[in-house]
Design a protein around this motif. Structure first.
Motif, PDB file in Angstrom:
ATOM      1  N   PRO A 228     -11.380 -10.431  -7.520  1.00 50.29           N
ATOM      2  CA  PRO A 228     -12.194 -10.426  -8.739  1.00 50.29           C
ATOM      3  C   PRO A 228     -13.668 -10.233  -8.368  1.00 50.29           C
ATOM      4  N   SER A 229     -14.401  -9.557  -9.216  1.00 49.82           N
ATOM      5  CA  SER A 229     -15.848  -9.307  -9.067  1.00 49.82           C
ATOM      6  C   SER A 229     -16.188  -8.142  -8.147  1.00 49.82           C
ATOM      7  N   ILE A 230     -15.246  -7.664  -7.324  1.00 53.42           N
ATOM      8  CA  ILE A 230     -15.533  -6.516  -6.457  1.00 53.42           C
ATOM      9  C   ILE A 230     -15.122  -5.244  -7.191  1.00 53.42           C
ATOM     10  N   SER A 231     -16.106  -4.593  -7.795  1.00 51.14           N
ATOM     11  CA  SER A 231     -15.874  -3.417  -8.652  1.00 51.14           C
ATOM     12  C   SER A 231     -14.939  -3.743  -9.817  1.00 51.14           C
ATOM     13  N   ASP A 232     -14.853  -5.005 -10.160  1.00 52.19           N
ATOM     14  CA  ASP A 232     -14.022  -5.473 -11.273  1.00 52.19           C
ATOM     15  C   ASP A 232     -14.771  -6.590 -12.006  1.00 52.19           C
ATOM     16  N   PRO A 233     -14.351  -6.936 -13.223  1.00 52.97           N
ATOM     17  CA  PRO A 233     -15.032  -8.000 -13.963  1.00 52.97           C
ATOM     18  C   PRO A 233     -14.982  -9.341 -13.223  1.00 52.97           C
TER      19      PRO A 233
ATOM     20  N   ALA B  72      -2.858 -23.477 -12.813  1.00 56.33           N
ATOM     21  CA  ALA B  72      -3.962 -23.226 -13.736  1.00 56.33           C
ATOM     22  C   ALA B  72      -3.549 -23.513 -15.178  1.00 56.33           C
ATOM     23  N   SER B  73      -4.520 -23.910 -15.979  1.00 54.81           N
ATOM     24  CA  SER B  73      -4.292 -24.081 -17.421  1.00 54.81           C
ATOM     25  C   SER B  73      -4.124 -22.725 -18.082  1.00 54.81           C
ATOM     26  N   VAL B  74      -4.856 -21.732 -17.545  1.00 56.55           N
ATOM     27  CA  VAL B  74      -4.803 -20.388 -18.110  1.00 56.55           C
ATOM     28  C   VAL B  74      -5.198 -19.393 -17.015  1.00 56.55           C
ATOM     29  N   ILE B  75      -4.635 -18.188 -17.104  1.00 55.38           N
ATOM     30  CA  ILE B  75      -5.012 -17.095 -16.199  1.00 55.38           C
ATOM     31  C   ILE B  75      -5.839 -16.098 -17.003  1.00 55.38           C
TER      32      ILE B  75
ATOM     33  N   ILE C 294      -1.572 -16.326 -20.220  1.00 52.79           N
ATOM     34  CA  ILE C 294      -2.519 -15.297 -19.759  1.00 52.79           C
ATOM     35  C   ILE C 294      -3.402 -14.878 -20.926  1.00 52.79           C
ATOM     36  N   ILE C 295      -4.722 -14.821 -20.675  1.00 49.10           N
ATOM     37  CA  ILE C 295      -5.629 -14.308 -21.705  1.00 49.10           C
ATOM     38  C   ILE C 295      -6.448 -13.167 -21.119  1.00 49.10           C
ATOM     39  N   SER C 296      -6.994 -12.355 -21.994  1.00 45.52           N
ATOM     40  CA  SER C 296      -7.719 -11.159 -21.580  1.00 45.52           C
ATOM     41  C   SER C 296      -9.171 -11.479 -21.234  1.00 45.52           C
ATOM     42  N   TYR C 297      -9.607 -10.983 -20.084  1.00 43.00           N
ATOM     43  CA  TYR C 297     -11.030 -11.042 -19.705  1.00 43.00           C
ATOM     44  C   TYR C 297     -11.354  -9.738 -19.001  1.00 43.00           C
TER      45      TYR C 297
ATOM     46  N   GLU D  50     -10.282 -28.064 -17.920  1.00 41.87           N
ATOM     47  CA  GLU D  50      -9.182 -27.157 -17.595  1.00 41.87           C
ATOM     48  C   GLU D  50      -9.490 -26.319 -16.337  1.00 41.87           C
ATOM     49  N   LEU D  51      -8.435 -25.912 -15.662  1.00 42.42           N
ATOM     50  CA  LEU D  51      -8.553 -25.069 -14.484  1.00 42.42           C
ATOM     51  C   LEU D  51      -8.257 -23.630 -14.902  1.00 42.42           C
ATOM     52  N   VAL D  52      -9.196 -22.720 -14.606  1.00 45.03           N
ATOM     53  CA  VAL D  52      -9.036 -21.308 -14.956  1.00 45.03           C
ATOM     54  C   VAL D  52      -8.862 -20.492 -13.676  1.00 45.03           C
ATOM     55  N   ALA D  53      -7.827 -19.651 -13.644  1.00 39.68           N
ATOM     56  CA  ALA D  53      -7.618 -18.727 -12.526  1.00 39.68           C
ATOM     57  C   ALA D  53      -8.016 -17.330 -12.992  1.00 39.68           C
ATOM     58  N   LEU D  54      -9.031 -16.747 -12.356  1.00 38.81           N
ATOM     59  CA  LEU D  54      -9.485 -15.401 -12.701  1.00 38.81           C
ATOM     60  C   LEU D  54      -8.870 -14.393 -11.742  1.00 38.81           C
ATOM     61  N   VAL D  55      -8.222 -13.368 -12.289  1.00 37.92           N
ATOM     62  CA  VAL D  55      -7.625 -12.312 -11.462  1.00 37.92           C
ATOM     63  C   VAL D  55      -8.061 -10.948 -11.979  1.00 37.92           C
TER      64      VAL D  55
END
Length: 290
Positions: free
Chosen positions: A97-102, A39-42, A63-66, A86-91
């Motif tokens: 991700p998305s299950i009771s989380d952002p 990924a370009s960014v997590i 790593i950036i904050s989301y 860019e490729l973004v990996a959301l964790v």
């Protein structure tokens, strides 16, 4: 209509939804590690937790904050990056991700911008708990966290109690006892399974009736995040729930909600209309005119 071919060449980037371990780090998949490295960014719910995970697996991607409080501004920047290719990996901190989380809003925006959203399979607390619960695994209903306020929580349980499916809740340790008591008040003494510390050294399942588990919570040490699995309503219980008002006139049915649930007459008429599958006008007429 939106048709996505996940791995078709494109000048745009992609959003990868990457599950992380819910306890045991060995539950991280090879593919999840590779995608976080490529990924370009997590984008992480808590950068400190994700940094520890990255250090363990020797991942040096930025790593950036989301998270819940910056998802609008951070989400816009992530979309812009993906639009540039860019490729973004959301964790999230743990699990999907998305299950009771952002994550939901970012997924929705990416789809609207024709950016590929690619999910990876992996650790999830609800399904992990369900298959070991001993309760019927299908159909099941995942609800997640109940509302914190007592009135709202009771309304949610009132809506859930007629479900015939096994249903799944998440709960924090400091609210567990209160939630168990609310479950008992709303559902009666059904079978329940609660589990904590899933996949960790101190993983524990407590199986029994709601009354028995309340007793355990009062006497034992309540620690860790909990997953609650509750037996669905039996056919007879559901029938009784569905027809408790059958002996009521329309006027009495509306008045019940006004007196017992502190609803306005407008809200009560709407509720009765829904329960009886009648036009609101007919219920209004019976209550205000007849």
């Amino acid at each position: 209509m939106n048709q996505q071919k996940s791995f078709q060449d494109s000048d745009r980037g992609s959003l990868y939804l990457v599950p992380t371990p819910i306890g045991n780090l060995e539950d991280m998949t090879f593919r999840a590690i590779r995608m976080m490295k490529e990924a370009s960014v997590i984008a992480a719910e808590d950068t400190r937790n994700t940094k520890k995970l990255c250090n363990y697996f020797e991942i040096d991607t930025p790593i950036i904050s989301y998270h819940e409080h910056n998802k609008e501004t951070s989400g816009k920047k992530l979309i812009e990056r993906m639009e540039r290719g860019e490729l973004v990996a959301l964790v999230s901190d743990a699990g999907m991700p998305s299950i009771s989380d952002p994550g939901y809003e970012l997924v929705k925006e990416a789809i609207e911008q024709s950016i590929a959203v690619i999910p990876l399979p992996g650790a999830n607390a609800a399904l992990t708990a369900l298959i070991a619960s001993g309760l019927a695994p299908q159909p099941f209903y995942f609800y997640g966290f109940l509302h914190r306020g007592k009135k709202d929580k009771r309304a949610e349980l009132e809506a859930l109690k007629s479900l015939e499916d096994t249903f799944i809740l998440y709960e924090s340790p400091h609210r567990l006892k209160e939630t168990l008591k609310e479950l008992y008040a709303a559902l009666g003494n059904r079978q329940i399974v609660i589990c904590r510390e899933l996949t960790k050294k101190f993983e524990e399942f407590i199986r029994g009736t709601i009354e028995e588990v309340i007793e355990w919570a009062d006497e034992g040490e309540v620690r860790g995040e909990f997953c609650l699995l509750i037996e669905g309503a039996g056919p007879q219980e559901k029938e009784e729930e569905d027809t408790w008002w059958s002996s009521y006139s329309l006027q009495d049915h509306v008045q019940h909600y006004v007196d017992e649930e502190s609803m306005s007459s407008k809200e009560a008429i709407k509720q009765v209309s829904k329960e009886r599958s009648l036009p609101k006008r007919e219920v209004y007429q019976a209550y205000h005119v007849e």
